[in-house]
Design an enzyme around this catalytic site. Structure first.
Site, PDB file in Angstrom:
ATOM      1  CD  GLU A 182       1.566   6.078   1.466  1.00  0.00           C
ATOM      2  OE1 GLU A 182       0.775   5.945   2.415  1.00  0.00           O
ATOM      3  OE2 GLU A 182       2.698   5.564   1.443  1.00  0.00           O
TER       4      GLU A 182
ATOM      5  CE  LYS B  90       6.928   7.919   6.723  1.00  0.00           C
ATOM      6  NZ  LYS B  90       6.882   6.830   7.666  1.00  0.00           N
TER       7      LYS B  90
ATOM      8  NE  ARG C  42      12.232   2.753  15.403  1.00  0.00           N
ATOM      9  CZ  ARG C  42      10.968   2.465  15.661  1.00  0.00           C
ATOM     10  NH1 ARG C  42      10.659   1.487  16.492  1.00  0.00           N
ATOM     11  NH2 ARG C  42       9.988   3.129  15.083  1.00  0.00           N
TER      12      ARG C  42
ATOM     13  CD  GLU D 255       7.493   3.704   8.875  1.00  0.00           C
ATOM     14  OE1 GLU D 255       8.362   4.512   8.508  1.00  0.00           O
ATOM     15  OE2 GLU D 255       6.942   3.751   9.981  1.00  0.00           O
TER      16      GLU D 255
ATOM     17  CG  ASN E 123       9.528   1.399  12.005  1.00  0.00           C
ATOM     18  OD1 ASN E 123       9.775   2.454  11.412  1.00  0.00           O
ATOM     19  ND2 ASN E 123       8.327   1.104  12.446  1.00  0.00           N
TER      20      ASN E 123
ATOM     21  CD  GLU F 124       5.362   0.385  11.047  1.00  0.00           C
ATOM     22  OE1 GLU F 124       5.427   0.379  12.282  1.00  0.00           O
ATOM     23  OE2 GLU F 124       5.157   1.436  10.395  1.00  0.00           O
TER      24      GLU F 124
HETATM   25  P1  ADP Z   1       5.155   7.081  10.719  1.00  0.00           P
HETATM   26  O1  ADP Z   1       6.483   6.655  10.157  1.00  0.00           O
HETATM   27  O2  ADP Z   1       5.058   8.560  10.958  1.00  0.00           O
HETATM   28  O3  ADP Z   1       4.738   6.263  11.882  1.00  0.00           O
HETATM   29  P2  ADP Z   1       3.601   5.472   8.867  1.00  0.00           P
HETATM   30  O4  ADP Z   1       3.757   5.574   7.413  1.00  0.00           O
HETATM   31  O5  ADP Z   1       4.228   4.297   9.547  1.00  0.00           O
HETATM   32  O6  ADP Z   1       4.115   6.818   9.537  1.00  0.00           O
HETATM   33  O7  ADP Z   1       2.061   5.499   9.228  1.00  0.00           O
HETATM   34  C1  ADP Z   1       1.608   5.605  10.544  1.00  0.00           C
HETATM   35  C2  ADP Z   1       0.104   5.368  10.586  1.00  0.00           C
HETATM   36  O8  ADP Z   1      -0.572   6.308   9.772  1.00  0.00           O
HETATM   37  C3  ADP Z   1      -0.342   4.026  10.085  1.00  0.00           C
HETATM   38  O9  ADP Z   1      -0.262   3.041  11.065  1.00  0.00           O
HETATM   39  C4  ADP Z   1      -1.767   4.322   9.669  1.00  0.00           C
HETATM   40  O10 ADP Z   1      -2.606   4.358  10.799  1.00  0.00           O
HETATM   41  C5  ADP Z   1      -1.681   5.726   9.140  1.00  0.00           C
HETATM   42  N1  ADP Z   1      -1.474   5.734   7.676  1.00  0.00           N
HETATM   43  C6  ADP Z   1      -0.311   5.687   7.020  1.00  0.00           C
HETATM   44  N2  ADP Z   1      -0.499   5.703   5.690  1.00  0.00           N
HETATM   45  C7  ADP Z   1      -1.829   5.752   5.496  1.00  0.00           C
HETATM   46  C8  ADP Z   1      -2.683   5.801   4.327  1.00  0.00           C
HETATM   47  N3  ADP Z   1      -2.170   5.806   3.106  1.00  0.00           N
HETATM   48  N4  ADP Z   1      -4.013   5.860   4.519  1.00  0.00           N
HETATM   49  C9  ADP Z   1      -4.526   5.884   5.765  1.00  0.00           C
HETATM   50  N5  ADP Z   1      -3.802   5.853   6.874  1.00  0.00           N
HETATM   51  C10 ADP Z   1      -2.468   5.784   6.760  1.00  0.00           C
END
Ligand code: ADP
Length: 693
Positions: A202, A118, A295, A291, A293, A277
């Protein structure tokens, strides 16, 4: 161009079955791999060939890249499709494939490596002017730097594992004092899950929406987007309901997200299917890159249903070197699709995963409803893998129609033997808020005290039972239903006021429960009723009223004197449920995979008798609530018992049921012993009610 004649699917469950289906369509031989636990699983049965790759633990099989590549060599597979999860983003698997000259159906090692971290992914996005969530994604990882950065970002903030996925290694920090501890936990979790404890910070977005863009890229450098999806309904950062396209989104923002995603895909020279995403702040309306994905995603069928494109087929075609023959203008949304993940779990019990045999499995068949499943009747749910058993995806010309079809599909999807989250899913999509702007707070806002099954709502279950009795009474009174004439409950049945022309006005029933008699009034006829339930007793009694509808689509499966059983559909509060209802005299049992209840009703005569004689003779019996095994009898003849004491214990459908004494008194007769198999509704124990002084 490289030929793919035989493709090995390095996965299990629904996604393995999904890829095997695509192979069949493309005339490619499919090869499944399986662990010890999956010897008889659906993916093994559906594939043309199957190779055993190791023990039941994923680390010994589906996560073992060497074993998978060895299996591919053994049966001379030309290609490996990794599905999602497991090794789908493993650069080690791709390297092994390259060494053995096996095509990996997916992007390049470089794309996966760049997006796998990330920290790096965010830096690349920033270099491409793609907005990212304000925060820190630098190399320095010492506590002092991180805490300093935390202060700059402000609280609340989110600590994320750089290698993270599935919400692992993620911690919210509300104040500086919590930082050190949360960091330690996030790092530990990240290290054990991914072998990499680097983190990024973040700003925590309080009302986030999860929006993503599907990409397809070919080996000639074309990158297209296949529109957007929303996955805001999440539990513990895991998606529960997904849909395409996104509603409540300004076109300018949507277009910006498409542009950003394609820009990133082009930068990576991306090949195959991938998802970019984003997180959209519902308050500021700002969208940020989250991020990528690299796949296929679980939710890909929603995109397939609105674009009409088969993503797995395109993955395979791209892997063989075919160019994308589509242009961006060809990609248009046709209607709306919503997906729900059906898991073997108990949402009423902290979403505890269920294991066991699927004893009943019947998929809904309806227009616009697609099921991607990894199980069938007789399948075993083992503790080794995740609990998703199937996905149900509904498509319609509008979002409302898609939701309606999803609801019907969920209600007609019969899975027995293990609990599933179907009822939880139906309550999510039947809330009025489901049609407003969604955020990831949806579940916590809609179910602030946790979700409770409908079956827990005593009112609903009692009303359904009473209305079934009412409907049965209407039916049995008709001359067409001679077999039921003359049953005992008919003569003692509900007391009914009849208006002119014979229209039933109000029927009255009394429910026998531990506290005494509860009155229930029913107005209406032929399945359309208004039910009023008495709450409390005498002067303090209050009435609760609500409409309810019952349909008994099929004829009762059994109908003889005083006994009727069959499947009914009950609609209450906008939610439909299928219930198996057994009516024996005035004893009504309800059952569904999530609800099991038995009620003893009495008519006017008995209620008056009961009132006069302190409920004597009324509801003084313990009966089997369903067919099953008596595992324990806790009372003997002559015992003094109090209403509510457990009289016997039964096991049915793998579950233990305590059968309580309906009244206080002396045990008059015990008809069963531990080990007896009993029929539904069988009389087990009778009690002589205590006479009131
Ligand atoms: P992972 O790779 O573990 O799935 P992500 O970065 O894709 O993690 O985030 C997964 C979920 O976490 C997002 O869909 C959102 O609901 C929550 N999330 C991620 N970043 C934030 C943020 N900065 N603030 C609030 N919620 C977040």
């Amino acid at each position: 161009m490289r030929a793919i004649k035989r493709l090995l699917v390095a996965n299990r469950g629904e996604i393995a079955c999904r890829v095997i289906r695509a192979c069949k369509r493309l005339g490619i031989e499919s090869v499944a791999v399986f662990s010890d636990a999956d010897r008889h699983s659906q993916h093994v049965q559906q594939a043309d060939m199957a190779v055993h790759i190791g023990g039941s633990a994923a680390s010994e099989s589906y996560l073992n890249a060497e074993a998978i590549v060895a299996a591919a060599q053994k049966i001379s597979a030309d290609a490996i499709h990794p599905g999602y999860g497991f090794l789908s983003e493993s650069t080690a698997l791709i390297s092994l494939c390259q060494q053995q000259d096996i095509i990996f159906v997916g992007p390049s090692v470089e794309s996966i490596a760049a997006m796998g971290s990330k920290i790096e992914a965010k830096a690349i996005a920033q270099s491409l002017d793609i907005p990212t969530v304000p925060g820190y994604n630098g190399d320095a990882q010492d506590l002092e730097t991180l805490l300093d950065q935390g202060h700059t970002i402000g609280f609340p903030l989110l600590i994320k594992a750089s290698a993270g996925g599935g919400g692992k290694g993620m911690r919210i920090v509300h104040a500086a004092g919590e930082f050190e501890n949360a960091l330690k936990q996030a790092r530990q979790e990240a290290l054990s899950a991914f072998g990499d404890d680097r983190v990024l910070l973040e700003k925590y977005i309080v009302r986030p929406r999860h929006i993503e863009v599907q990409l397809l890229g070919d080996s000639q450098g074309h990158v297209l987007h296949l529109l957007d999806r929303e996955c805001s309904i999440q539990r513990n950062y895991q998606k529960v309901i997904e849909e395409a396209p996104v509603s409540h989104l300004d076109d300018s923002v949507r277009q910006e997200l498409f542009d950003c995603a394609v820009r990133l895909g082009q930068h990576l020279n991306y090949q195959g299917a991938g998802t970019v995403e984003f997180i959209l702040d519902a308050d500021s309306r700002e969208a940020y890159f989250l991020e990528m994905n690299t796949r296929l995603q679980v939710e890909h069928p929603t995109t397939e249903m609105v674009t009409g494109l088969d993503l797995v087929e395109w993955q395979i075609r791209i892997a063989r070197g075919e160019p994308l023959v589509l242009s961006q203008g060809d990609i248009r949304a046709n209607g709306h699709a919503i997906e729900a993940r059906v898991n073997a779990e108990d949402p009423a019990n902290d979403y505890l995963p269920e294991i066991g045999t699927i004893t009943l499995y019947r998929e809904p068949v309806a227009e616009g409803v697609r099921i991607d499943s990894g199980v069938a009747q007789g399948s075993e749910i083992t503790p080794f893998y995740d609990s998703m058993v199937a996905k149900i995806i509904a498509h319609g010309g509008s979002r409302g129609l898609a939701a309606q079809r999803l609801l019907q599909g969920l209600n007609n999807f019969a899975i027995g033997g293990v609990k599933t989250n179907q009822e939880f899913l139906t309550s999510i999509i039947t809330r009025p808020a489901f049609h407003q702007e969604l955020t990831t707070q949806y579940l916590s806002q809609q179910f602030p005290n946790g979700w409770q099954p409908w079956g827990e709502s005593m009112h609903a279950a009692i009303a359904a039972a009473a209305c079934a009795l009412q409907q049965e009474s209407e039916r049995s009174n008709s001359p067409l239903n001679a077999p039921l004439n003359g049953t005992p409950w008919q003569s003692k049945g509900a007391w009914r006021l009849t208006q002119l022309c014979g229209t039933p006005a109000t029927s009255r029933f009394w429910l026998q429960n531990a506290a005494g008699l509860q009155e229930i009034q029913i107005q209406g006829r032929q399945g359309q009723y208004k039910v009023s339930l008495q709450e409390g007793h005498d002067e303090q009694a209050e009435w609760v009223s609500f409409p309810i509808q019952l349909y008994q689509p099929q004829q009762p499966s059994q109908q003889n004197s005083g006994h009727n059983s069959g499947q009914w559909r009950v609609e209450l509060d906008g939610t439909h449920r299928n219930l198996d209802i057994v009516i024996r005299d005035q004893h009504v049992s309800l059952s569904s995979p999530r609800l099991r209840r038995s009620y003893q009703f009495v008519g006017l005569e008995e209620s008056q008798l009961g009132a006069a004689a302190g409920s004597k003779n009324a509801g003084n019996e313990v009966r089997a609530a369903m067919p099953g095994l008596v595992t324990d009898v806790l009372v003997q003849e002559g015992d003094l018992v109090t209403a509510g004491d457990t009289a016997a214990v039964m096991e049915a459908m793998k579950l233990i049921h305590n059968l309580p004494c309906p009244v206080s008194g002396v045990v008059k007769e015990v008809r069963v012993a531990a080990g007896d198999k009993v029929e539904d509704g069988a009389l087990l124990i009778s009690i002589e009610p205590a006479t009131e002084e």
